[in-house]
Design an enzyme around this catalytic site. Sequence first.
Site, short mmCIF file in Angstrom:
data_model
loop_
_atom_site.label_atom_id
_atom_site.label_comp_id
_atom_site.label_asym_id
_atom_site.label_seq_id
_atom_site.Cartn_x
_atom_site.Cartn_y
_atom_site.Cartn_z
N SER A 25 15.19 46.36 28.15
CA SER A 25 15.43 45.57 29.35
C SER A 25 16.92 45.56 29.66
O SER A 25 17.72 46.20 28.98
CB SER A 25 14.93 44.14 29.16
OG SER A 25 15.69 43.49 28.17
N LYS A 26 17.30 44.80 30.67
CA LYS A 26 18.70 44.73 31.08
C LYS A 26 19.59 44.20 29.96
O LYS A 26 20.76 44.56 29.88
CB LYS A 26 18.83 43.84 32.32
CG LYS A 26 18.23 44.45 33.57
CD LYS A 26 18.41 43.54 34.76
CE LYS A 26 17.82 44.17 36.02
NZ LYS A 26 17.95 43.28 37.20
N ARG A 27 19.04 43.34 29.10
CA ARG A 27 19.88 42.80 28.03
C ARG A 27 20.29 43.87 27.02
O ARG A 27 21.22 43.68 26.25
CB ARG A 27 19.15 41.66 27.31
CG ARG A 27 17.97 42.09 26.46
CD ARG A 27 17.35 40.91 25.71
NE ARG A 27 16.24 41.32 24.90
CZ ARG A 27 15.00 41.47 25.32
NH1 ARG A 27 14.73 41.26 26.60
NH2 ARG A 27 14.03 41.85 24.52
N HIS A 28 19.57 45.00 27.02
CA HIS A 28 19.94 46.12 26.15
C HIS A 28 20.88 47.10 26.85
O HIS A 28 21.21 48.15 26.30
CB HIS A 28 18.69 46.88 25.70
CG HIS A 28 17.72 46.06 24.91
ND1 HIS A 28 16.53 45.62 25.45
CD2 HIS A 28 17.77 45.59 23.64
CE1 HIS A 28 15.87 44.92 24.54
NE2 HIS A 28 16.60 44.88 23.44
N GLY A 29 21.27 46.75 28.07
CA GLY A 29 22.11 47.67 28.83
C GLY A 29 21.32 48.75 29.53
O GLY A 29 21.87 49.78 29.93
#
Length: 494
Positions: A254-258
């Site tokens: 997801s976005k939290r993983h870049g």
Amino acid sequence: MTVRVRFAPSPTGYLHIGTARTVLFNWLFARHCGGAFVLRIEDTDKEREVPGAVDNILESLAWLGLDPDEGPGVGGPYGPYVQSERLDRYHEVAQALVEAGKAYPCFCSTEELAAMRERQRAEGRPPGYDRRCRALTSEERAARAAALGGRRPVIRFAMPLEGKTTWHDVLRGEITVDNSTLDDFVMIKSDGYPTYNFAHVVDDHDMAITHVMRAEEFVPSTPKFVQLYWALGWDLPVYVHLPDVLGHDKKKLSKRHGATAILEYRDAGYLPEAMVNYLALLGWAYDDRTEIMDRAFLIEHFTLDKLSKHGAVFNREKLDWFNGVYIRALSVDDLTDRLIPFLERDLPPDVPRPLDRARVRQFVPLIQERLVTLGDAPALLDFAFVERPAVDPALYALAAKGVERDLLCAGLLAAAERLAALPDFAPEPIETELRALAAALGLKVGQLFGAIRVAVTGKKDSPPLHQTVAALGREVTLERLRAAADQLQREAVA
């Protein structure tokens, strides 16, 4: 049976890694089987639609080389392939289900539904529709419709109240769910648009889709789809729910993983060949050792029995490795053509455009082994295209490792003098001449070479020095050596 698969994105966002992997698997399976890869735009969620999302999706597919056989811009015998252009068909099927007693209008307002859920939570029950409109008589329905004041009711599917729903998934085997856990989902919303749960089933049937290969997040919803197929008397497709692509923490990427959109990888300088090869390994493997596989190899060998049942971790460093391998495999001419757009985009604005292709090609072999992405090239080669690189005088002390300033100046001027007289301005004679100069000055080769590298490139590290000097040319090299000596002398006086 002719295999027909589809990619059916909702334009509520851009194409990212996880979805691109799913698209690739569908495309490879279609190509392996000699079937069709269908593109369909599911644009019925108008509130969440993102401007430009469709263009982004199409551009992403084009960059990856995942060309659809049917769909928007391509056509095909089962069109239209945009849901908002198929509203009459959804209403036709929904009305047939209502007339058969397998669906019904629901007149509940948003406020009524919210109160219903709140009461269920307060009673410790899972929130869901209580089917209060399901058993209304025709007279009651007419009265409720008249009371809506022009607002249209939604249409809900009448889920069987007893029994079980069982279906087969290629990766997960037989799955069974109690029908008592399934709600009467909305098929047609009050705005007249169909829901995903309903529309994609109609589309997949109408477009003769044989295999539905999609993310595992759709597993809990699949019994609804199965019941809808059965209610309509249609054959089920083959279901393949793919494990998630995971981040480094083993949670869904997801976005939290870049996680970034596919076109951001393109703009950063990744090759589509490398991306396709890497994506193919996120949940599929030819064997336990083969990693580098071109598109033709993947098409020949992609089969469903080699899919993994477990999530695959997306590793940016591994993608970098793949990209470097593919860059090094390119011909100089091919790499030159791919690098020019990045150079023209990122070189300083005072560098004239368009770049001279022949000059770019001179330098490409010098950096090919050092590139991880195409986007690395401007920082490596900016010195070759500016009039004169900016040089930090402190770099000389680092590069020449303790040589006194006066000796550095003398060495740079002597290098300019010797190279000016060199009959053949080529890498080998340049190296021979400069090594001889270092010995004559009592310098280590690395000290003299380091100072010259800073003088001509403005960098402590650069492509191989002698090839770089030869590619820059005699005139540019001499001018930079003399300018560097002058700069050092002025620094000393100051």
